[in-house]
Design a protein around this motif. Structure first.
Motif, mmCIF file in Angstrom:
data_model
loop_
_atom_site.group_PDB
_atom_site.id
_atom_site.type_symbol
_atom_site.label_atom_id
_atom_site.label_comp_id
_atom_site.label_asym_id
_atom_site.label_seq_id
_atom_site.Cartn_x
_atom_site.Cartn_y
_atom_site.Cartn_z
ATOM 1 N N LEU A 1 13.971 -1.583 -20.933
ATOM 2 C CA LEU A 1 13.752 -0.639 -22.030
ATOM 3 C C LEU A 1 13.134 0.661 -21.527
ATOM 4 O O LEU A 1 13.501 1.751 -21.983
ATOM 5 N N SER A 2 12.210 0.552 -20.574
ATOM 6 C CA SER A 2 11.577 1.749 -20.009
ATOM 7 C C SER A 2 12.611 2.669 -19.379
ATOM 8 O O SER A 2 12.566 3.893 -19.571
ATOM 9 N N CYS A 3 13.528 2.076 -18.636
ATOM 10 C CA CYS A 3 14.521 2.870 -17.914
ATOM 11 C C CYS A 3 15.623 3.383 -18.829
ATOM 12 O O CYS A 3 16.014 4.556 -18.756
ATOM 13 N N LYS A 4 16.125 2.530 -19.705
ATOM 14 C CA LYS A 4 17.235 2.944 -20.553
ATOM 15 C C LYS A 4 16.831 4.032 -21.545
ATOM 16 O O LYS A 4 17.591 4.977 -21.787
ATOM 17 N N TYR A 5 15.644 3.900 -22.118
ATOM 18 C CA TYR A 5 15.242 4.825 -23.171
ATOM 19 C C TYR A 5 14.332 5.946 -22.652
ATOM 20 O O TYR A 5 13.817 6.738 -23.442
ATOM 21 N N GLN A 6 14.142 5.985 -21.342
ATOM 22 C CA GLN A 6 13.387 7.068 -20.710
ATOM 23 C C GLN A 6 12.074 7.344 -21.437
ATOM 24 O O GLN A 6 11.787 8.463 -21.867
ATOM 25 N N VAL A 7 11.280 6.302 -21.574
ATOM 26 C CA VAL A 7 9.992 6.422 -22.252
ATOM 27 C C VAL A 7 9.027 7.220 -21.380
ATOM 28 O O VAL A 7 9.315 7.537 -20.225
ATOM 29 N N ALA A 8 7.874 7.555 -21.926
ATOM 30 C CA ALA A 8 6.872 8.317 -21.177
ATOM 31 C C ALA A 8 6.592 7.641 -19.835
ATOM 32 O O ALA A 8 6.512 6.412 -19.738
ATOM 33 N N ASP A 9 6.431 8.453 -18.822
ATOM 34 C CA ASP A 9 6.352 7.959 -17.443
ATOM 35 C C ASP A 9 5.211 6.977 -17.218
ATOM 36 O O ASP A 9 5.314 6.089 -16.357
ATOM 37 N N HIS A 10 4.119 7.100 -17.986
ATOM 38 C CA HIS A 10 2.964 6.242 -17.711
ATOM 39 C C HIS A 10 3.249 4.770 -17.963
ATOM 40 O O HIS A 10 2.575 3.899 -17.409
ATOM 41 N N TRP A 11 4.254 4.453 -18.788
ATOM 42 C CA TRP A 11 4.560 3.046 -19.049
ATOM 43 C C TRP A 11 5.099 2.340 -17.812
ATOM 44 O O TRP A 11 4.731 1.196 -17.529
ATOM 45 N N TYR A 12 5.965 3.025 -17.073
ATOM 46 C CA TYR A 12 6.581 2.458 -15.858
ATOM 47 C C TYR A 12 6.776 3.623 -14.886
ATOM 48 O O TYR A 12 7.864 4.172 -14.779
ATOM 49 N N PRO A 13 5.709 4.019 -14.206
ATOM 50 C CA PRO A 13 5.681 5.296 -13.473
ATOM 51 C C PRO A 13 6.780 5.436 -12.427
ATOM 52 O O PRO A 13 7.150 4.475 -11.744
ATOM 53 N N SER A 14 7.269 6.649 -12.309
ATOM 54 C CA SER A 14 8.297 6.949 -11.311
ATOM 55 C C SER A 14 7.709 7.012 -9.901
ATOM 56 O O SER A 14 8.427 6.804 -8.922
ATOM 57 N N ASP A 15 6.420 7.299 -9.810
ATOM 58 C CA ASP A 15 5.765 7.309 -8.502
ATOM 59 C C ASP A 15 5.859 5.928 -7.863
ATOM 60 O O ASP A 15 5.476 4.922 -8.472
ATOM 61 N N LEU A 16 6.366 5.863 -6.641
ATOM 62 C CA LEU A 16 6.659 4.584 -5.999
ATOM 63 C C LEU A 16 5.426 3.706 -5.861
ATOM 64 O O LEU A 16 5.466 2.506 -6.153
ATOM 65 N N GLN A 17 4.323 4.275 -5.430
ATOM 66 C CA GLN A 17 3.139 3.454 -5.194
ATOM 67 C C GLN A 17 2.544 2.934 -6.502
ATOM 68 O O GLN A 17 2.148 1.767 -6.596
ATOM 69 N N THR A 18 2.503 3.783 -7.524
ATOM 70 C CA THR A 18 1.978 3.336 -8.815
ATOM 71 C C THR A 18 2.877 2.266 -9.425
ATOM 72 O O THR A 18 2.396 1.264 -9.973
ATOM 73 N N ARG A 19 4.184 2.454 -9.311
ATOM 74 C CA ARG A 19 5.124 1.437 -9.795
ATOM 75 C C ARG A 19 4.952 0.128 -9.030
ATOM 76 O O ARG A 19 5.035 -0.966 -9.613
ATOM 77 N N SER A 20 4.691 0.237 -7.752
ATOM 78 C CA SER A 20 4.489 -0.964 -6.934
ATOM 79 C C SER A 20 3.236 -1.710 -7.371
ATOM 80 O O SER A 20 3.191 -2.945 -7.337
ATOM 81 N N TRP A 21 2.206 -0.975 -7.794
ATOM 82 C CA TRP A 21 1.002 -1.639 -8.311
ATOM 83 C C TRP A 21 1.320 -2.437 -9.573
ATOM 84 O O TRP A 21 0.766 -3.509 -9.787
ATOM 85 N N ILE A 22 2.211 -1.899 -10.395
ATOM 86 C CA ILE A 22 2.618 -2.636 -11.601
ATOM 87 C C ILE A 22 3.309 -3.935 -11.206
ATOM 88 O O ILE A 22 3.009 -5.010 -11.750
ATOM 89 N N HIS A 23 4.207 -3.865 -10.247
ATOM 90 C CA HIS A 23 4.904 -5.074 -9.800
ATOM 91 C C HIS A 23 3.940 -6.051 -9.132
ATOM 92 O O HIS A 23 4.081 -7.269 -9.279
ATOM 93 N N GLU A 24 2.973 -5.515 -8.402
ATOM 94 C CA GLU A 24 1.957 -6.378 -7.789
ATOM 95 C C GLU A 24 1.212 -7.146 -8.873
ATOM 96 O O GLU A 24 1.030 -8.368 -8.779
ATOM 97 N N TYR A 25 0.793 -6.413 -9.926
ATOM 98 C CA TYR A 25 0.079 -7.087 -11.005
ATOM 99 C C TYR A 25 0.969 -8.119 -11.694
ATOM 100 O O TYR A 25 0.530 -9.239 -11.972
ATOM 101 N N LEU A 26 2.208 -7.764 -12.003
ATOM 102 C CA LEU A 26 3.096 -8.690 -12.719
ATOM 103 C C LEU A 26 3.325 -9.967 -11.921
ATOM 104 O O LEU A 26 3.437 -11.058 -12.495
ATOM 105 N N GLY A 27 3.382 -9.845 -10.598
ATOM 106 C CA GLY A 27 3.516 -11.040 -9.765
ATOM 107 C C GLY A 27 2.291 -11.934 -9.882
ATOM 108 O O GLY A 27 2.408 -13.160 -10.048
ATOM 109 N N TRP A 28 1.117 -11.327 -9.831
ATOM 110 C CA TRP A 28 -0.130 -12.083 -9.978
ATOM 111 C C TRP A 28 -0.251 -12.654 -11.387
ATOM 112 O O TRP A 28 -0.680 -13.796 -11.576
ATOM 113 N N HIS A 29 0.130 -11.871 -12.357
ATOM 114 C CA HIS A 29 0.081 -12.270 -13.771
ATOM 115 C C HIS A 29 0.863 -13.556 -14.011
ATOM 116 O O HIS A 29 0.398 -14.466 -14.704
#
Length: 244
Positions: A74-102
């Protein structure tokens, strides 16, 4: 047919998807699938998801399961505000890191309270007391790791604005709160984060998404909850047996 979301708002991942779509103004058709009525075991739903689990996204002929995958889609298809799923590689990677731990440390731990307080009694059984005590210990340990590793002194998990990782976490932590076990008590850092989350979502959306889970104990007391059908009860008993 446009975007369809198959949800039950008693479910933490379903609420995360619901809130995300609503908050971002994504148009969708809500397809309510009531777990307590065994609708996830129906022949109609099995054609949507043979695993009998929610949430499910259906976008034309495209079907997607798993809440984190749905949120990213949904984030990608509807181009929501960047803070939801940041385009910055490192910040996005932190999200994936958390989701893995979650997935390993939050998802299957904080939902157990619903089984203890509602689902097991509803089908005439109980979660053994040793499992209840062990679950509290697991929750406390996970919260300590969450605060020290992921939240720190930040207002949100990956920085200064809310992300889909925060939304996934919020719904898991709210589950035991709604059932009488407030995981935020004695944790000012985490309580401040919750306050930021509630403010970012707004009162109306908060109440719409959380009404069913915050009302469930009252329904249980009044005996107005539907008793799951036999085919669902078999699956529920198996789930209870797998609680660590």
């Amino acid at each position: 047919m446009g975007l369809e979301l198959y949800l039950d708002l008693l479910s933490q991942p379903c609420r995360a998807v619901f809130i995300f779509a609503k908050k971002n103004g994504i148009p969708f058709q809500l397809r309510t699938v009531q777990f307590l009525k065994g609708q996830n075991c129906s022949k109609e739903f099995l054609q949507i998801n043979s695993l009998q689990k929610l949430p499910v996204l259906k976008d034309g002929d495209f079907i997607l399961t798993e809440s984190s995958a749905i949120l990213i889609y949904l984030s990608c298809k509807y181009q929501v505000a960047d803070h939801w799923y940041p385009s910055d590689l490192q910040t996005r990677s932190w999200i994936h890191e958390y989701l893995g731990w979650h997935a390993d440390n939050i998802r299957n731990i904080f939902g157990v309270t619903l089984w203890i307080r509602v689902l097991a009694p509803l089908i005439g059984t109980q979660v053994p007391e040793e499992k209840v005590k062990r679950n509290r210990t697991y929750m406390d340990h996970a919260l300590q790791q969450l605060e020290s590793k992921f939240l720190g002194d930040k207002p949100f998990l990956v920085g200064q604005q809310v992300s889909l990782a925060d939304l996934m976490l919020l719904e898991e932590l709210i589950q035991p709160v709604a059932l009488g076990y407030d995981v935020f008590v004695g944790r000012p850092q985490l309580a401040a984060w919750r306050g930021c989350m509630e403010a970012s979502l707004g009162t109306e959306l908060w109440q719409e998404a959380h009404g069913p889970i915050f009302n469930i104990l009252e329904q249980m007391t009044k005996k107005t909850l539907p008793v799951p059908p036999p085919e669902s009860q078999t699956n529920m008993l198996f789930h209870i047996s797998k609680i660590p």
